[in-house]
Enzyme design. Sequence first.
Site, PDB file in Angstrom:
ATOM      1  N   VAL A  88      77.792  17.740  19.257  1.00  0.00           N
ATOM      2  CA  VAL A  88      77.485  18.822  18.309  1.00  0.00           C
ATOM      3  C   VAL A  88      78.126  18.552  16.946  1.00  0.00           C
ATOM      4  O   VAL A  88      77.478  18.662  15.896  1.00  0.00           O
ATOM      5  CB  VAL A  88      77.948  20.184  18.878  1.00  0.00           C
ATOM      6  CG1 VAL A  88      77.801  21.290  17.846  1.00  0.00           C
ATOM      7  CG2 VAL A  88      77.169  20.523  20.139  1.00  0.00           C
ATOM      8  N   CYS A  96      74.823  21.653  29.108  1.00  0.00           N
ATOM      9  CA  CYS A  96      74.726  23.075  28.754  1.00  0.00           C
ATOM     10  C   CYS A  96      74.209  23.977  29.861  1.00  0.00           C
ATOM     11  O   CYS A  96      74.877  24.936  30.250  1.00  0.00           O
ATOM     12  CB  CYS A  96      73.826  23.239  27.529  1.00  0.00           C
ATOM     13  SG  CYS A  96      74.576  22.620  26.030  1.00  0.00           S
ATOM     14  N   LYS A 138      76.422  24.626  33.012  1.00  0.00           N
ATOM     15  CA  LYS A 138      77.684  25.257  32.611  1.00  0.00           C
ATOM     16  C   LYS A 138      77.451  26.692  32.138  1.00  0.00           C
ATOM     17  O   LYS A 138      78.207  27.610  32.484  1.00  0.00           O
ATOM     18  CB  LYS A 138      78.281  24.414  31.477  1.00  0.00           C
ATOM     19  CG  LYS A 138      79.522  24.955  30.854  1.00  0.00           C
ATOM     20  CD  LYS A 138      80.115  23.908  29.918  1.00  0.00           C
ATOM     21  CE  LYS A 138      79.461  23.908  28.562  1.00  0.00           C
ATOM     22  NZ  LYS A 138      80.182  24.643  27.540  1.00  0.00           N
ATOM     23  N   GLU A 155      69.522  17.845  23.416  1.00  0.00           N
ATOM     24  CA  GLU A 155      69.772  16.415  23.278  1.00  0.00           C
ATOM     25  C   GLU A 155      68.456  15.650  23.178  1.00  0.00           C
ATOM     26  O   GLU A 155      67.466  16.021  23.807  1.00  0.00           O
ATOM     27  CB  GLU A 155      70.586  15.905  24.471  1.00  0.00           C
ATOM     28  CG  GLU A 155      72.016  16.363  24.403  1.00  0.00           C
ATOM     29  CD  GLU A 155      72.863  15.783  25.511  1.00  0.00           C
ATOM     30  OE1 GLU A 155      72.581  14.675  25.981  1.00  0.00           O
ATOM     31  OE2 GLU A 155      73.817  16.470  25.906  1.00  0.00           O
ATOM     32  N   ARG A 201      75.906  13.793  32.184  1.00  0.00           N
ATOM     33  CA  ARG A 201      76.717  14.958  32.553  1.00  0.00           C
ATOM     34  C   ARG A 201      75.881  15.915  33.417  1.00  0.00           C
ATOM     35  O   ARG A 201      74.800  16.307  33.029  1.00  0.00           O
ATOM     36  CB  ARG A 201      77.239  15.672  31.303  1.00  0.00           C
ATOM     37  CG  ARG A 201      78.415  14.936  30.677  1.00  0.00           C
ATOM     38  CD  ARG A 201      78.863  15.597  29.409  1.00  0.00           C
ATOM     39  NE  ARG A 201      77.908  15.409  28.324  1.00  0.00           N
ATOM     40  CZ  ARG A 201      78.042  15.957  27.107  1.00  0.00           C
ATOM     41  NH1 ARG A 201      79.067  16.727  26.843  1.00  0.00           N
ATOM     42  NH2 ARG A 201      77.140  15.725  26.178  1.00  0.00           N
ATOM     43  N   LYS A 242      67.948  13.893  31.661  1.00  0.00           N
ATOM     44  CA  LYS A 242      66.551  14.084  31.264  1.00  0.00           C
ATOM     45  C   LYS A 242      66.165  12.868  30.434  1.00  0.00           C
ATOM     46  O   LYS A 242      67.029  12.072  30.035  1.00  0.00           O
ATOM     47  CB  LYS A 242      66.376  15.375  30.452  1.00  0.00           C
ATOM     48  CG  LYS A 242      67.072  15.363  29.099  1.00  0.00           C
ATOM     49  CD  LYS A 242      66.710  16.577  28.266  1.00  0.00           C
ATOM     50  CE  LYS A 242      67.306  16.460  26.863  1.00  0.00           C
ATOM     51  NZ  LYS A 242      66.940  17.574  26.004  1.00  0.00           N
TER      52      LYS A 242
END
Length: 432
Positions: A12, A257, A260, A152, A324, A317
Amino acid sequence: MATVAIVGAGHVGVVYAAGLAELGHTVRVVDIDAGRVARLRRGDVWFHEPGLGELLARGVDRARITFTTDYREALLGARFAFICVPTPSTADGALDDRMIRAALEAIRANLDGVTPIVVNKSTVPIGSGDLAREMLREAAIHVVSNPEFLAEGRALEDFFHPSRIVIGASDRAAADEVAALYAGVDAPILFMDNASAEFTKLAANSFLALKVSFANALARLSEAVGADVDAVAQAISLDPRIGPGHLRAGLGFGGSCLPKDVAAMAHVARTYDANPELFAAVQRINVEQRRRVVSHLTDRLGSLDGRRVALLGLAFKAGTDDVRDSPGLALALELLERRADLAVYDPLVRMDVTSNGFRARAVASALAAARGADALVLATDWPEFAHLDLVNLRRAMSGAVLVDGRGLVSPVDATRAGFDYFGFGRGGRPRD
Ligand code: UDX
């Protein structure tokens, strides 16, 4: 144009550095990791993000971006301090805000006469704006919650063409100043209080996760009733009230993301005893997807001990080298746990996958992975996996099991090539 300190040189922080510099601002990125700072100074972006290296180099060449490990240097004359540090999950799913606290503490200790507006980009526990305000109270610093929604692989696109900019603040002038930073970006700006902005981030990602799990729940039912989940998903997504996106059934959601944030949402829901079962179901369905692959393989092959499995895809992906919380990686580890003889291929990810003393063989192509395999599993939606030469792959294998974990291959083509095909939600009539 403003001077912006960015705390945290992760995905980020680096994207925001490049983007804000392109908008004309001066950016100073500070990170406690000297190695990371040294790499960025050399122009070395260590993760895959299309166009980022070039844009960052442009900002550096124009003397708009610098990197440092020194907070004081980064904050000198800065009007804004963006916080872009990780907030990992704790064991109970809550967001761990220790790095946020450390960043705020470091800002407080290095103010040296400046009073920047603190802009929180990290995904934070609700109420972090209050925490920050409390920690920075003596310095009379305004705290603005401005969550990021960067996906991402398309992070720059999302920076320059966001669907919305969310700004949460208790001080309208501070909020307006942050909004002005994005002049040149064409997007609706939504002003709200800090808690609402923080909660928006969890709500957005939980809803995306919900859509994926909904698609996966539909997939399971589609298999039972003989429907085709892709056809159903496409048909419902044309209703603007449902909308397209995140309705592809498959191995489930991963990444830094969605897992989490839905865990954080589940934690909040449990804390307030407000429908926690909704979010728990989203999580459960997601994990079930990889279990279903393992049980399909054991159903077809019996014990996986020593059986050769080719796994295509480790990235969470397509379009990224990030593993992660990757469902494909989790599946690989599970297969190793079961002593499968595993060969893995991913177009971008090169890593050692080991578990329980077993190591997967990393190979350089889908064909190399398939050689001698009893089963082939597609785990990431890389476009090249939608164009595999199925006949050749089948010939190279010793078995015929194909698990299409991302709905990439036509069941008809796969069956014609001699495969024993399984795809989530594709158990109905074969389609072309
Ligand atoms: C996500 C959000 O999209 C972004 O707005 C937020 O800021 C960060 O989290 P990202 O983690 O990059 O971005 O991934 P995303 O493209 O949303 O995909 C998440 C996961 O869901 C991936 O594992 C993907 O394979 C999976 N997915 C996505 C599906 O299984 N089906 C779909 O239809 C879409």
